[in-house]
Scaffold this motif. Structure first.
Motif, PDB file in Angstrom:
ATOM      1  N   VAL A  16       0.837  -1.200   0.000  1.00  0.00           N
ATOM      2  CA  VAL A  16       0.000   0.000   0.000  1.00  0.00           C
ATOM      3  C   VAL A  16       0.872   1.250   0.000  1.00  0.00           C
ATOM      4  N   GLY A  39     -14.620   0.010   2.395  1.00  0.00           N
ATOM      5  CA  GLY A  39     -13.491   0.528   1.649  1.00  0.00           C
ATOM      6  C   GLY A  39     -12.202   0.660   2.435  1.00  0.00           C
ATOM      7  N   PRO A  49      -7.279   2.861   3.653  1.00  0.00           N
ATOM      8  CA  PRO A  49      -8.211   2.896   2.519  1.00  0.00           C
ATOM      9  C   PRO A  49      -7.756   1.946   1.407  1.00  0.00           C
ATOM     10  N   VAL A  50      -8.692   1.190   0.849  1.00  0.00           N
ATOM     11  CA  VAL A  50      -8.323   0.226  -0.184  1.00  0.00           C
ATOM     12  C   VAL A  50      -7.802   0.901  -1.449  1.00  0.00           C
ATOM     13  N   HIS A  51      -8.111   2.189  -1.658  1.00  0.00           N
ATOM     14  CA  HIS A  51      -7.583   2.853  -2.852  1.00  0.00           C
ATOM     15  C   HIS A  51      -6.068   3.037  -2.777  1.00  0.00           C
ATOM     16  N   ARG A  52      -5.475   2.795  -1.616  1.00  0.00           N
ATOM     17  CA  ARG A  52      -4.015   2.870  -1.482  1.00  0.00           C
ATOM     18  C   ARG A  52      -3.314   1.549  -1.799  1.00  0.00           C
ATOM     19  N   ILE A  54      -1.701  -1.108  -3.985  1.00  0.00           N
ATOM     20  CA  ILE A  54      -1.139  -1.066  -5.337  1.00  0.00           C
ATOM     21  C   ILE A  54      -0.775  -2.447  -5.867  1.00  0.00           C
ATOM     22  N   ARG A  66      -2.284  -2.718  -9.482  1.00  0.00           N
ATOM     23  CA  ARG A  66      -3.012  -1.570 -10.013  1.00  0.00           C
ATOM     24  C   ARG A  66      -2.493  -1.232 -11.407  1.00  0.00           C
TER      25      ARG A  66
END
Length: 74
Positions: A16, A39, A49-52, A54, A66
């Motif tokens: 991450v 999330g 946060p899952v958007h981190r 990679i 990603r």
């Protein structure tokens, strides 16, 4: 990983983005993850946060990254 009793979470490594580290990345072992909610990866001492996320590896092989398309999809 968390829902399949046949999976061993310790085989997974999640990378991450971590703005607080000198490398900019943090490695999280699968058995550190308590849950995934709204999330966020829930660890015993943090929520990430899952958007981190990679990259995800299992047994040393990349299973998700990603920006990389899944095999067989165009």
């Amino acid at each position: 990983m968390l829902h399949d009793p046949n999976d061993d979470p310790s085989e997974y490594v999640i990378y991450v983005i971590d703005r607080g580290s000198s490398s900019g990345l943090r490695r999280i072992w699968g058995d550190e993850i308590q849950d995934v909610k709204r999330g966020f990866l829930v660890l015993w001492n943090a929520e990430i946060p899952v958007h981190r996320v990679i990259r995800v590896e299992r047994g040393g092989r990349v299973i998700w990254e990603r920006g990389r398309r899944a095999r067989g999809r165009r």
